[in-house]
Design a protein around this motif. Structure first.
Motif, short mmCIF file in Angstrom:
data_model
loop_
_atom_site.label_atom_id
_atom_site.label_comp_id
_atom_site.label_asym_id
_atom_site.label_seq_id
_atom_site.Cartn_x
_atom_site.Cartn_y
_atom_site.Cartn_z
N GLU A 162 54.72 -34.37 49.71
CA GLU A 162 54.30 -33.50 48.60
C GLU A 162 54.97 -32.13 48.64
OE1 GLU A 162 51.34 -32.68 51.95
OE2 GLU A 162 52.41 -34.44 51.14
N ASP A 163 55.46 -31.72 49.80
CA ASP A 163 56.14 -30.42 49.92
C ASP A 163 57.61 -30.48 49.56
OD1 ASP A 163 53.73 -29.37 50.72
OD2 ASP A 163 54.24 -29.23 52.85
N VAL A 207 58.78 -32.23 46.71
CA VAL A 207 58.93 -32.61 45.29
C VAL A 207 58.62 -31.38 44.45
CG1 VAL A 207 58.25 -35.00 45.78
CG2 VAL A 207 56.52 -33.37 45.00
N PRO A 208 59.03 -31.36 43.18
CA PRO A 208 58.69 -30.22 42.33
C PRO A 208 57.18 -29.99 42.29
CG PRO A 208 60.33 -31.61 41.26
CD PRO A 208 59.88 -32.35 42.47
N ASP A 209 56.76 -28.74 42.23
CA ASP A 209 55.33 -28.40 42.26
C ASP A 209 54.51 -29.19 41.26
OD1 ASP A 209 55.68 -26.64 44.33
OD2 ASP A 209 55.80 -24.85 43.05
N ALA A 210 55.06 -29.40 40.07
CA ALA A 210 54.33 -30.10 39.01
C ALA A 210 54.12 -31.58 39.33
CB ALA A 210 55.06 -29.95 37.68
N LYS A 211 54.83 -32.08 40.36
CA LYS A 211 54.75 -33.51 40.67
C LYS A 211 54.12 -33.80 42.03
CE LYS A 211 58.55 -34.46 37.58
NZ LYS A 211 59.95 -34.81 37.38
N ARG A 212 53.49 -32.78 42.61
CA ARG A 212 52.86 -32.98 43.93
C ARG A 212 51.82 -34.11 43.89
NH1 ARG A 212 53.08 -29.01 47.96
NH2 ARG A 212 50.88 -29.31 48.49
N GLU A 213 51.05 -34.17 42.82
CA GLU A 213 50.01 -35.20 42.73
C GLU A 213 50.60 -36.61 42.66
OE1 GLU A 213 46.66 -35.20 42.90
OE2 GLU A 213 46.73 -33.09 43.46
N ALA A 214 51.85 -36.72 42.23
CA ALA A 214 52.50 -38.03 42.11
C ALA A 214 53.37 -38.35 43.32
CB ALA A 214 53.35 -38.07 40.85
N ALA A 215 53.34 -37.50 44.35
CA ALA A 215 54.27 -37.61 45.47
C ALA A 215 54.22 -38.96 46.18
CB ALA A 215 54.02 -36.49 46.48
N GLY A 250 68.59 -33.60 47.60
CA GLY A 250 67.58 -33.08 46.68
C GLY A 250 66.84 -31.89 47.27
N LEU A 251 65.52 -32.00 47.37
CA LEU A 251 64.71 -30.91 47.92
C LEU A 251 64.45 -31.09 49.41
CD1 LEU A 251 62.18 -30.48 44.96
CD2 LEU A 251 64.19 -29.08 45.48
N GLY A 252 65.13 -32.08 50.02
CA GLY A 252 65.11 -32.19 51.47
C GLY A 252 64.26 -33.28 52.08
N TYR A 253 63.56 -34.08 51.25
CA TYR A 253 62.63 -35.06 51.83
C TYR A 253 63.34 -36.10 52.70
CZ TYR A 253 59.26 -38.82 52.37
OH TYR A 253 58.44 -39.79 52.92
N SER A 254 64.37 -36.73 52.17
CA SER A 254 65.06 -37.77 52.94
C SER A 254 65.60 -37.21 54.25
CB SER A 254 66.19 -38.39 52.12
OG SER A 254 67.09 -37.39 51.66
N SER A 255 66.13 -36.00 54.20
CA SER A 255 66.70 -35.38 55.41
C SER A 255 65.60 -35.08 56.43
CB SER A 255 67.44 -34.10 55.05
OG SER A 255 68.53 -34.38 54.19
N ALA A 256 64.43 -34.68 55.94
CA ALA A 256 63.31 -34.39 56.85
C ALA A 256 62.87 -35.66 57.57
CB ALA A 256 62.15 -33.79 56.06
N VAL A 257 62.85 -36.78 56.83
CA VAL A 257 62.47 -38.05 57.45
C VAL A 257 63.53 -38.49 58.46
CG1 VAL A 257 62.04 -40.51 57.01
CG2 VAL A 257 61.08 -38.79 55.47
N ILE A 258 64.80 -38.44 58.04
CA ILE A 258 65.90 -38.86 58.93
C ILE A 258 65.95 -37.99 60.18
CG2 ILE A 258 68.41 -39.11 59.13
CD1 ILE A 258 68.38 -39.57 56.02
#
Length: 217
Positions: free
Chosen positions: A36-37, A39-47, A88-96
């Motif tokens: 959720e951190d 993704v765009p703020d407006a899409k946190r609920e859909a994360a 993107g906003l870093g999610y994949s890199s944070a997981v890797i």
């Protein structure tokens, strides 16, 4: 208040494990990184929904199942260096980053690259370097890499990218084929990349990775 930790567990239990992804490092990383951190703020609920999340410029955060199966297919080891194209906003890199030794994350959108760096720094992912630059060029300066992942669909992979892969290394991409794409893993053997089909998944085509168009007179 939304219980994102519970949603994260549900994501793993309903989207990832049923897709035959069971390696502990991948499961642990997906349970640990707050999607959720990133993704765009407006899409946190859909994360944590089982779908790609749209970013600017036609890009996406890949759905959890797709990313998990890509990570499973390339089998990243603790001592390996990974090139993450289109972070993107870093999610994949944070997981890797929780699986690999070091991650070089390339993002050509300057604003997204800055946000990715801020997000990763905030969560202490200090083994990731975010580079702002064209995705089709990769990042030869810090290569060669053990593994390359592309966070979106491609029609072709430029030689500039496969040249940055170590011999014995792996590259994983979603190849755009009709309505649904095919995820393939490329294995670099004696300087050549041999591609093998892995599973089906869809994502928008990344600009610059299209086949050259043939003109008919």
């Amino acid at each position: 208040m939304t219980d994102f930790a519970m949603r994260r567990t549900m994501m793993v239990d309903t989207q990832v494990r049923p897709s035959d992804v069971t390696k502990f490092p991948i499961i642990d990383a997906l349970l640990s990184v707050p999607r959720e951190d990133y993704v765009p703020d407006a899409k946190r609920e859909a994360a944590y929904m089982g779908e790609n999340i749209a970013l600017d410029g036609g890009r996406v955060v890949l759905e959890p199942r797709t990313l998990a199966k890509m990570l499973d297919a390339v089998d990243i080891q603790r001592d390996e260096m990974v090139l993450d194209l289109g972070c993107g906003l870093g999610y994949s890199s944070a997981v890797i980053a929780r699986i690999a030794d070091f991650v070089v994350a390339v993002e050509e959108d300057q604003a997204m690259a800055a946000d990715a760096q801020a997000n990763l720094s905030e969560h202490g992912a200090d083994n990731v370097a975010v580079i702002a630059g064209p995705l089709v060029e990769g990042n030869a300066k810090n290569g060669p890499y053990d593994v390359v992942l592309v966070q979106g669909a491609v029609e072709v992979v430029p030689p500039a990218i496969t040249d940055q892969l170590k011999d014995g290394g792996r590259i994983c991409c979603i190849f755009a084929e009709g309505m649904l794409g095919t995820v393939k893993v490329g294995y670099k053997i004696d300087g050549n990349v041999v591609w093998r089909h892995s599973f089906s998944a869809g994502a928008p085509l990344i600009d610059g990775f299209q086949k050259p168009r043939e003109f008919v007179l």
